[in-house]
Scaffold this active site. Structure first.
Site, PDB file in Angstrom:
ATOM      1  CG  HIS A 271      47.404  30.094  38.843  1.00  0.00           C
ATOM      2  ND1 HIS A 271      47.309  30.045  40.225  1.00  0.00           N
ATOM      3  CD2 HIS A 271      46.201  29.685  38.373  1.00  0.00           C
ATOM      4  CE1 HIS A 271      46.100  29.613  40.548  1.00  0.00           C
ATOM      5  NE2 HIS A 271      45.413  29.384  39.452  1.00  0.00           N
TER       6      HIS A 271
ATOM      7  CG  ASP B 237      49.651  31.552  42.311  1.00  0.00           C
ATOM      8  OD1 ASP B 237      50.016  31.824  41.160  1.00  0.00           O
ATOM      9  OD2 ASP B 237      48.517  31.147  42.597  1.00  0.00           O
TER      10      ASP B 237
ATOM     11  CB  SER C 199      42.677  30.235  40.954  1.00  0.00           C
ATOM     12  OG  SER C 199      42.888  28.867  40.707  1.00  0.00           O
TER      13      SER C 199
END
Length: 807
Positions: free
Chosen positions: A247, A302, A387
Site C-alpha cells: 500500500h 500487502d 508501514s
C-alpha cells in the site's frame, strides 16, 4: 537523429563516496559569483495548509506524504550558466529556490553522465554537498533521484572534461518541496530508540542488533515515505532485495525513484515516555541508495519486493534479514523495527502470541487468515510511516511486514502484518510471490537465517588457480583475501601430495590484501599428474576455502607431426591453415615459416598457441616455404617436427562494381539495407579492398557499414562517425569512401572527420581488417550492409566496387 541513451552499470550513492575533482568538497572554482547564476523560482507554497491537509488525510493503507512535486523541464541546454575553467573543464550551474521548503529533492528523468563528468547538488553556502554523481551512476532506466537537501534553495553543478559536453544528457523533471520537515518529524514518546542497550537498561534490544541494521526508511517519488528492510535469499549472495508494504504504492513505474536511507537513528538512548523521546532526534541521512527495480508485489498480503539497482554501501553495515514461512503463528516475544512517521529508527516489543487474521476484520481471529495479528504492544508502538516494517520472531527471523492497525502510543490496540508464509506463494506467479526471488534454486527451505553485509565479501580467491610445475620445481599462486573479513586471516592448504611443501607470504594476511602461495616440489620422485588441493582462510568469525589445481610434469613434449599442408603441396592459399599432431604434455605450441630450409630467413612465426592449429600468416604468391612446429611446457621446449615444404599459388586481381539500382535508406525508424556484388571467379581470396562507396544521407552520424563474404565472415567498415565524442555524431551529409588495410588514413581518422558536404571522403582503414577474408573462397555473393540507427534522416546507397585478388 539520435534518440538513444546509453545505460551503464550503476554504483552505490552515498555522500563523499568518490574522490573529488577539486580540493575540499569537489565543487569547482567559480569564475562567476554564485549570486549571478540563473535562479529558477518555484512556488509560492502554503506549508501550513498542506500540513493540515496531510494530517487529515492520513489513514491505514495510505503512505504519508512529506513533499509536493513541482513539474519542471530543465536542461543545461535551456537553463543555467556554462563556463570553461583554465584546465579545460566545462562547468554548468543553476540555482533552484522554493521559499519555505524544509528540504528539496530532485528527480532527473534523463541522466547520462559522460566518463570523467560529475553532478553535485549543494546549498547556497556550498554545504552540505550531495555527490559526486558520476558515469558510474548511469542506469538502464536513465533516471536519477537525489536524497533530500535541507533548506529551500539548491545549486545544481555539472563538471565535464573539455570536449565531452555534447555527450551529457540531463533533464530535471521534478523538484519536490518539503512542507512537512522530513528530518524534523516527531514520533510518539512511547517509542524506544534502537541504539538503546544493556547500559541503558534495555538488554532486550541487544539480540536484535543485526536485525536492526536490515531496516531503513525510504522516500518514493521524492514525496512519500515508508519503512522497508533488506532480506536474504537462499543463495546467500547478498542480492539487495528489499521488502515493503504494497500500500506504499511502490510499483514498476516508480521504482527508479526510491531513495533508501541507512542507519537513520538517534545517536543516544532516549527513555520511552520522556519528553526527549517525543522530541526531535539527531539522525543523519548521509548513507543512502537511490534507484531500484520492481520484482514482485501482492495486494492481498500487502507486500512489495524490489531489488536495489546498486550494491549496498559497505559502511552501512547493513544486514540481510532472515525469514521463516512456518505455518504456526509465532508466539511470545516479537519485535517490530520501524521508522514511526518517518522519524529515527525505533523498536517495539509484544510479549503476546500472534494469531491468524485478515485485513478488514480488525483484531478478530480468522482461521486460515493471511495476516498475523499483534494483539497489543508492550514496549513502544507503530505509527504512520511504519508501514512495511518487518516483524521478527524470537529467532530474529521475519514473519511479516506491517500493513496497519489501530495501535498508537495512546492505546493498547492491535496491528496487522501481511504474513510471510502466504506472500511466499502469493498469487502463484513470479511477479506476485516471494518464492522465485528468495529461493531461486527451489531449495524449498522452510526458514533462512540472516547474513551480514560484511560477510558478503568474506571469501578468498586464487587468481591463477591452475598452475604447472616441472618436477622438481616451484609453482606460485596469488591468493586474494576478501574485504568482508574484519580481522587478519590465517592461510593453510590441504590435499597436496607428499613431497610438496606450501608456504604463504604474508601469513596471516589482512582483509583486502593478496598473499603469494609457493608450492615447492622438493622430491624428484613425486609422480606426474594433475592434483586438486584446497586453500583455507580462517579468522575469528569466518572459515572459508577454495580449490586450486597443480599439474606436475617431468619432461618436455615430444616432436609433433605436421599434417597440413602436406610435404610438397602446391598451389596453397596465401593464408594457409597449418595443422600438426597435439600431445597431452604440450601446454602450448610454436611454429615457424621460413623461405629457406635452414630457417635463417623467417617469413612468419607464432608462439603460445593453445591448439595444434594456426591460420593467420599472409604469405607471398608463387613462393616456396618451409614449415616446422614444436611443443612447450614448464619443463621446456620439445624438439622441432620434421620440416614440410610447400608452395603458394599465383594470384589474379580484378575490379567488380555494383551494377544494381540505388538502394533507398528509409527516414522512418532504424533500418538496414543491403547491396550485393557476385564474384564468379574460382580460387581463394588473396587481397581485397572497397572502392568508391557512394552514400547519400542527410545525417551521416547515424550510419554504420559492414561487408560480408560468401562464407559469412563480417568486417565492420565504419560505425556512426563522430559518436561518442559527440552524442549525436557527425551532422554532415553524404559519404564518398574507400577502404584498404594499407590506407594512410586510419579508422579513428574517419570517426573524427566531419565536413559539411560531403561529410567524409577519402581512403581509410576499416574498423576490422579486411585481411580476415584471405584464404576464404572468393566466389559467391559479397554483401554490403548500411545500417541507419535512428529515424528522421534518410538517403540511398548509390554504388561501390570490390577490388579482389584471388589465387
Amino acid at each position: 537523429m539520435k534518440r538513444l541513451f546509453i545505460g551503464m552499470v550503476g554504483s552505490l550513492y552515498f555522500l563523499a563516496a568518490a574522490e573529488a575533482q577539486y580540493p575540499g568538497n569537489g565543487i569547482a572554482p567559480s569564475p562567476t559569483p554564485l549570486q549571478e547564476v540563473e535562479k529558477v523560482l518555484l512556488g509560492p507554497v502554503d506549508n501550513e495548509a498542506l500540513l493540515r491537509e496531510e494530517l487529515q488525510s492520513r489513514a491505514p493503507g495510505r503512505p504519508p506524504r512529506f513533499a509536493i512535486p513541482f513539474e519542471v523541464d530543465i536542461a543545461p541546454q535551456t537553463h543555467g550558466l556554462w563556463e570553461k575553467l583554465p584546465d579545460g573543464t566545462e562547468v554548468w550551474r543553476l540555482r533552484i529556490s522554493s521559499p519555505g521548503a524544509h528540504s528539496l529533492n530532485f528527480g532527473f528523468l534523463e541522466y547520462y553522465m559522460p566518463p570523467g563528468g560529475s553532478l553535485f547538488v549543494y546549498g547556497p553556502g556550498r554545504k552540505p554537498v550531495l555527490g559526486p554523481f558520476t558515469a558510474a551512476d548511469n542506469e538502464t532506466h536513465y533516471q536519477l533521484w537525489t536524497p533530500i537537501l535541507p533548506g529551500g534553495e539548491a545549486v545544481l553543478e555539472v563538471q565535464v572534461p573539455g570536449g565531452r559536453r555534447q555527450a551529457l544528457r540531463l533533464r530535471l523533471a521534478t523538484v519536490n518541496h518539503d512542507f512537512l520537515g522530513f528530518t524534523g518529524v516527531l514520533s510518539g514518546a512511547c517509542n524506544l530508540d534502537v541504539i538503546c542497550g544493556p547500559g541503558d537498561g534495555w538488554s532486550i534490544v541487544e539480540p536484535y542488533r543485526e536485525a536492526i541494521r536490515s531496516v531503513a526508511v525510504y522516500g518514493l517519488g521524492g514525496s512519500t515515505f515508508c519503512t522497508g528492510f533488506l532480506v536474504n535469499n537462499t543463495r546467500n549472495d547478498c542480492t539487495p532485495y528489499f521488502i515493503t508494504a504494497n500500500h506504499c504504492e511502490l510499483n514498476a513505474s516508480n521504482s527508479a525513484s526510491v531513495v533508501v536511507y541507512w542507519n537513520y537513528q538517534n545517536s543516544y538512548c532516549r527513555e520511552p515516555g520522556s519528553m526527549a523521546s517525543g522530541g526531535p532526534g539527531d539522525g543523519q541521512l548521509e548513507n543512502f541508495n537511490t534507484g531500484a527495480i520492481y520484482r514482485a508485489g501482492y495486494a492481498p498480503t500487502d507486500f512489495t519486493l524490489i531489488e536495489l539497482d546498486d550494491p549496498v554501501a559497505e559502511n552501512s553495515q547493513a544486514f540481510f534479514a532472515g525469514w521463516t514461512r512456518d505455518a504456526a503463528p509465532p508466539e511470545d516475544t516479537l519485535a517490530c523495527i520501524h521508522h514511526p512517521d518517518g522519524s529515527e529508527k525505533r523498536i517495539s516489543f509484544s510479549f503476546s502470541d500472534t494469531y491468524a487474521g485478515a485485513w478488514g476484520s480488525g483484531s478478530m481471529p480468522v482461521p486460515g487468515g493471511n495476516h498475523l495479528i499483534i494483539p497489543s504492544w508492550d514496549i513502544g508502538s507503530t505509527e504512520s510511516g511504519s508501514s512495511g516494517a518487518p516483524l521478527f520472531d524470537r529467532q530474529r527471523r521475519v514473519v511479516g511486514q506491517l500493513r496497519g492497525g489501530a495501535a498508537s502510543c495512546n492505546n493498547s490496540q492491535y496491528d496487522a502484518f501481511g504474513w510471510f508464509r502466504f506472500s511466499w506463494t502469493g498469487g502463484g506467479t513470479p511477479y506476485t510471490r516471494l518464492k522465485d526471488w528468495l529461493d531461486p534454486d527451489n531449495t524449498n527451505l522452510l526458514f533462512l537465517d540472516g547474513r551480514r553485509l560484511s560477510g558478503c565479501n568474506a571469501g578468498i580467491a586464487v587468481a591463477d588457480d591452475s598452475q604447472e610445475a616441472c618436477v622438481p620445481g616451484t609453482a606460485r599462486y596469488t591468493v586474494r583475501i576478501g574485504e568482508g573479513f574484519s580481522v587478519p586471516v590465517h592461510l593453510t592448504t590441504s590435499g597436496l601430495p607428499s613431497g610438496i611443501s606450501a608456504s604463504f607470504s604474508p601469513n596471516p594476511a589482512n582483509p583486502g590484501e593478496t598473499a603469494t602461495l609457493a608450492l615447492n616440489i622438493f622430491n624428484a620422485s613425486v609422480s606426474s599428474g594433475i592434483f586438486t588441493f584446497t586453500v583455507h582462510a580462517q579468522s575469528t568469525y569466518n572459515n572459508v576455502e577454495t580449490e586450486a589445481t597443480l599439474a606436475l610434469l617431468n619432461q618436455p613434449p615430444p616432436a609433433p607431426t605436421i599434417t597440413a599442408p602436406s610435404s610438397g603441396a602446391m598451389g596453397q592459399t596465401l593464408a594457409p591453415a597449418f595443422q600438426w599432431t597435439g600431445h597431452p604434455l604440450a601446454a602450448n605450441y610454436e611454429l615457424q615459416v621460413a623461405a629457406d630450409s635452414g630457417f635463417t630467413d623467417i617469413s612468419g612465426s607464432a608462439g603460445g598457441l593453445l591448439a595444434p592449429y594456426f591460420q593467420g600468416l599472409v604469405l607471398e604468391p608463387a613462393s616456396t616455404y618451409y614449415l616446422r612446429a614444436r611443443g612447450h611446457n614448464v619443463c621446456g621446449a620439445g624438439p622441432w617436427s620434421a620440416t614440410v615444404e610447400f608452395t603458394t599459388a599465383a594470384i589474379l586481381c580484378r575490379n567488380s562494381p555494383y551494377t544494381g539500382p540505388p538502394v533507398l535508406i528509409s527516414p522512418q525508424g532504424a533500418n538496414s539495407v543491403t547491396s550485393t556484388i557476385r564474384v564468379e571467379s574460382a580460387g581463394a581470396v588473396a587481397g581485397i579492398a572497397i572502392r568508391n562507396l557512394d552514400i547519400e544521407h542527410s545525417y551521416v552520424g547515424d550510419l554504420s557499414a559492414y561487408l560480408q563474404s560468401p562464407s559469412g565472415t563480417i568486417v565492420h567498415l565504419f560505425d556512426r562517425p563522430g559518436f561518442p565524442a559527440s552524442f549525436f555524431g557527425c551532422s554532415g551529409a553524404n559519404l564518398m569512401l574507400s577502404f584498404a588495410d594499407d590506407a594512410l588514413l586510419t579508422a579513428a581518422g574517419l570517426e573524427s572527420t566531419c565536413n559539411s558536404y560531403p561529410a567524409i571522403s577519402g581512403t581509410f582503414q576499416p574498423i576490422d581488417a579486411l585481411s580476415v577474408f584471405i584464404g576464404e573462397p572468393a566466389e559467391g555473393e559479397w554483401k554490403l550492409t548500411i545500417s541507419d540507427h535512428f529515424d528522421q534522416d534518410g538517403g540511398q546507397a548509390n554504388s561501390w566496387e570490390l577490388d579482389l585478388c584471388s589465387t
